[in-house]
Design an enzyme around this catalytic site. Structure first.
Site, PDB file in Angstrom:
ATOM      1  N   TYR A  96       1.117  17.770 -14.895  1.00  0.00           N
ATOM      2  CA  TYR A  96       0.390  17.956 -16.153  1.00  0.00           C
ATOM      3  C   TYR A  96      -0.979  18.570 -15.891  1.00  0.00           C
ATOM      4  O   TYR A  96      -1.363  19.554 -16.528  1.00  0.00           O
ATOM      5  CB  TYR A  96       0.238  16.616 -16.891  1.00  0.00           C
ATOM      6  CG  TYR A  96      -0.543  16.761 -18.183  1.00  0.00           C
ATOM      7  CD1 TYR A  96       0.083  17.246 -19.330  1.00  0.00           C
ATOM      8  CD2 TYR A  96      -1.892  16.439 -18.249  1.00  0.00           C
ATOM      9  CE1 TYR A  96      -0.623  17.408 -20.512  1.00  0.00           C
ATOM     10  CE2 TYR A  96      -2.603  16.595 -19.427  1.00  0.00           C
ATOM     11  CZ  TYR A  96      -1.971  17.074 -20.552  1.00  0.00           C
ATOM     12  OH  TYR A  96      -2.682  17.237 -21.719  1.00  0.00           O
TER      13      TYR A  96
ATOM     14  N   SER B 145      -7.111  20.631 -21.212  1.00  0.00           N
ATOM     15  CA  SER B 145      -7.508  19.231 -21.061  1.00  0.00           C
ATOM     16  C   SER B 145      -8.570  19.143 -19.983  1.00  0.00           C
ATOM     17  O   SER B 145      -8.609  19.984 -19.067  1.00  0.00           O
ATOM     18  CB  SER B 145      -6.288  18.385 -20.651  1.00  0.00           C
ATOM     19  OG  SER B 145      -6.672  17.089 -20.250  1.00  0.00           O
TER      20      SER B 145
END
Length: 257
Positions: free
Chosen positions: A148, A136
């Site tokens: 995350y 990401s």
């Protein structure tokens, strides 16, 4: 000649489903790995007319025994491994359930490491193979939540290190770093995305197509779309302190783990 095999984790929706559709069209047999048997069967039915053999492998990658089951299948040999399964959560780190944080780490990091390790020996013996790790832009810019973003930064660093070590073997490892993509990801994480401008959203098929084009050209890190390439380049050119401040102001750094 036997058809090449692509094993995809988390294929029942979003980016994983996009890769499953693409590899089915490209003539691959598929091994589809997910927890939800019903959705796996539904996807297999949708792809039946395009794909060759479709093998369903129900597994929860947060569970060590299930990771071992998928690893055993990978050791038999595949041409492509797409490590797509992963998830984020809402709320602040210090209020999060430690068990949920560990589960996130097991899926986003531990599974990527174990499955890649299981896949590489057969790929190296064959002199051909591709590992695609879905990361990401959050892993490239500081301040986008905590666990995350850290997990995706690990995936990127892991992929770059392996890519260097595998040069000249015929096996490639790549990290795909999309931004906001129209999938179930954010609603499942409980994140309110109403304030994200429409031009920042990407479509799944565009992410898949651009990432595979990058991989075909040998790029280790793929950042689909011009707007996210610009965002990452700008963030890297700025001092990290300023990047963190910008993320806090415009990127909702709070309220997510």
């Amino acid at each position: 000649m036997p058809r090449p095999v692509a094993l995809i984790t988390g294929p029942t929706s979003g980016i994983g489903a996009g890769y499953a559709r693409r590899y089915a069209r490209d003539g691959y047999d598929l091994v589809l790995v997910a927890r939800d048997v019903g959705r796996l069967e539904q996807l297999a039915g949708e792809l039946q007319s395009e794909a060759g053999n479709i093998e369903l492998l129900p597994a929860d990658l947060a569970d060590a025994a299930d990771r071992d089951k998928v690893s055993e299948r990978l050791a038999e040999g595949v041409r492509v491994l797409v490590n797509n399964a992963g998830f984020g959560t809402s709320g602040d780190f210090w209020e999060a359930d430690p068990a949920q944080l560990q589960k996130q780490l097991d899926v986003n990091v531990t599974a990527v490491m174990h499955l890649t390790r299981a896949a590489l020996p057969a790929m190296l013996d064959a002199g051909a193979g591709t590992v695609i790790n879905i990361a990401s832009v959050a892993g490239l810019l500081p301040g986008r939540g905590s666990t995350y973003s850290a997990s995706k930064a690990w995936v990127i660093s892991f992929s770059e290190g392996l890519a260097n070590g595998l040069q000249g073997t015929g096996v490639g490892v790549h990290a795909v770093c999309p931004g906001y993509v129209r999938t179930e990801f954010h609603s499942r994480a409980g994140l309110d995305m109403a304030e994200v401008p429409s031009f920042m959203w990407l479509e799944v098929d565009d992410v898949v197509s651009e990432s595979l084009a990058d991989i075909a050209h040998g790029k280790v890190i793929s950042i689909p779309s011009a707007q996210y390439k610009f965002l990452v380049a700008t963030g890297r050119a700025m001092p990290r302190r300023l990047t963190r401040l910008a993320t806090k102001r415009f990127g909702s750094g709070r309220g997510r783990t």
